[in-house]
Design an enzyme around this catalytic site. Structure first.
Site, short mmCIF file in Angstrom:
data_model
loop_
_atom_site.label_atom_id
_atom_site.label_comp_id
_atom_site.label_asym_id
_atom_site.label_seq_id
_atom_site.Cartn_x
_atom_site.Cartn_y
_atom_site.Cartn_z
N LYS A 1 0.80 -1.22 0.00
CA LYS A 1 0.00 0.00 0.00
C LYS A 1 0.84 1.28 0.00
O LYS A 1 0.31 2.36 -0.17
CB LYS A 1 -0.99 0.00 1.18
CG LYS A 1 -1.90 -1.19 1.23
CD LYS A 1 -2.76 -1.38 -0.01
CE LYS A 1 -3.74 -0.30 -0.26
NZ LYS A 1 -5.10 -0.77 -0.48
N SER B 1 -2.14 -12.63 4.31
CA SER B 1 -2.84 -12.40 3.03
C SER B 1 -1.98 -12.89 1.87
O SER B 1 -2.50 -13.24 0.81
CB SER B 1 -3.25 -10.93 2.85
OG SER B 1 -2.19 -10.15 2.37
#
Ligand SMILES: Cc1ncc(COP(=O)(O)O)c(C=O)c1O
Length: 451
Positions: A59, A278
């Protein structure tokens, strides 16, 4: 002559400023081939290690582009307060970019985001609002992290960057992640996999790769409903994310909690790759989907490392911690009781819950939130018995008849589960709970009241 060195030297990795480390085609995050967790004869699989970004996650790319885009549009002043809802990683990157550029930063997060991430946000200087919400902030939740960020962003001197809608999110990946993969594989990439949160990674990278070669296959990997994998969204929540573009992908793959955490363990123990949950989820979905054929080159995004998820790993891989009970010895069994209750037929979706109320005689709808929350808005006809009062036993507002049909409700369906179990423990035999709480009630268009 004074010692000097050219700035932004990616070869020698010397920089004049931390922001120069941002990943791009000249400074890509590493692609590492997986050798032990992959059993293919022909297909080769690479993980792209996104914790090599300066603030530790995929991110960072998005945070940098959201800020740059807002600057280019003249939306930020020298002392603007940036505001963003986050599952952690976007916020951590924004906090650091704000520090480096002189902005202030406020994050709104769910209280279910791992403690490690909330603590890091504070360490990085973030003003933090912790709200009751889903693990990944739920779009549409009236009092959740996304709504709170929108409210704060409207205040004078503040700006809500809005990664869930802002095209600068997928554009970050179109400009950096996609070109990096294309160049790193010499254009040989055939399959691309990303785990799904805002969907910026899969949509932006997928668009770039397909533009280079329309035959590249692009897949999104998502968790099952009720999952506990930080940063990602189950299918139902994805439909509310503006950047989710399933028509552009070649498929979606669902992965269970168990498979995701087990693959996370294997990546760490067998590949010596410090990937987080993840990443395990993305790879688990990829290995089920990749065809083992000559010429297949698959790339899987490994969003961040395992260190921010110590508490989740302890919970989901208990065999790694023999003889080290959780903080209270009942925490594990109690979590299992809640998990079982969550999956039981006593948890009804909002429409079925409404039908249950309409079709059973003398039924009671019990809102277990605080009086303050109840007064703002509650499902029409609900009584208010806060959880703490239910826990005291024998709630006076309810009939003493233990066969009375009772439905519990809260904001997102967690406290109501506790309420349901508390009532069952007091002998009530016909208690059910509303999945997704008031948020789902509203999404289903069912009536509410205020007091
Ligand atoms: C750990 C982790 N994995 C996956 C994702 C999903 O990435 P995206 O938002 O680009 O879909 C995120 C997003 O915040 C994340 O933090």
């Amino acid at each position: 002559m004074p010692w000097s060195i050219s700035t932004m030297d990616h070869q020698r990795r010397v920089y004049s400023n931390i922001l120069e480390l941002a990943a791009n085609v000249d400074n890509p995050t590493p692609l590492v081939r997986l050798n032990r967790v992959v059993n293919f004869k022909h297909a080769v699989v690479y993980g792209k290690l996104e914790w090599f970004n300066p603030f530790g996650a995929v991110k960072d790319r998005v945070a940098a582009n959201l800020v740059q885009d807002a600057e280019a549009r003249g939306q930020l002043g020298p002392d603007t307060r940036l505001v963003e809802p986050t599952s952690g990683n976007t916020g951590m990157a924004l906090a650091m970019i704000a520090n480096a550029k002189g902005y202030r930063f406020t994050a709104t997060v769910s209280n279910k985001v791992p403690q490690e991430k909330r603590d890091s946000l504070r360490l990085f200087g973030t003003q933090l609002f912790e709200l009751e919400d889903d693990l990944c902030p739920a779009p549409g939740a009236p009092e959740g992290a996304i709504a709170k960020a929108a409210e704060l962003g409207n205040e004078q001197g503040s700006f809500h960057l809005n990664q869930y809608k802002n095209p600068a999110n997928p554009e970050a990946h179109f400009r950096t992640t996609g070109p990096e993969i294309w160049r790193q594989t010499g254009g040989a990439v055939t399959h691309f996999f990303a785990s799904l949160g805002t969907c910026g990674t899969v949509t932006g990278t997928g668009r770039f790769l397909k533009q280079q070669n329309s035959k590249v296959k692009v897949y999104g990997v998502h968790p099952a409903a009720g999952h506990d994998i930080p940063g990602v969204r189950a299918l139902k929540q994805l439909e509310q994310t503006a950047i989710f573009a399933p028509a552009e992908y070649d498929g979606l793959v669902e992965v269970s909690n168990g498979d995701a955490y087990e693959m996370c363990r294997r990546l760490n123990q067998e590949e010596s790759i410090i990937a987080g949950p993840s990443s395990g989820m993305g790879l688990s979905g990829a290995l089920r989907t990749i065809p083992d054929e000559p010429g297949v080159v698959a790339v899987v995004i490994f969003c961040d490392d395992a260190f921010k998820y110590a508490s989740s790993i302890r919970k989901h891989l208990p065999s790694l911690f023999p003889g080290k009970p959780q903080q209270t010895s009942l925490a594990g069994p109690l979590a299992s009781i809640l998990d079982l209750a969550r999956k039981s037929s006593d948890v009804l979706d909002a429409k079925s819950a409404h039908t249950f109320l309409e079709t059973t005689r003398n039924s009671s709808l019990v809102d277990v939130r605080s009086l303050e929350e109840y007064e703002k808005q509650h499902p029409q006809g609900a009584l208010n018995i806060p959880l703490a009062d239910l826990a005291k036993g024998e709630p006076a507002l309810l009939s003493a008849d233990k066969d009375t049909p009772i439905l519990t409700v809260c904001k997102v369906g967690e406290r109501s589960l506790h309420g349901m179990l508390l009532l069952k423990a007091q002998g009530y035999r016909n208690v059910k709970s509303v999945a997704g709480g008031l948020d789902s009630w509203l999404a289903a268009g069912l009536p509410t009241s205020r007091t």
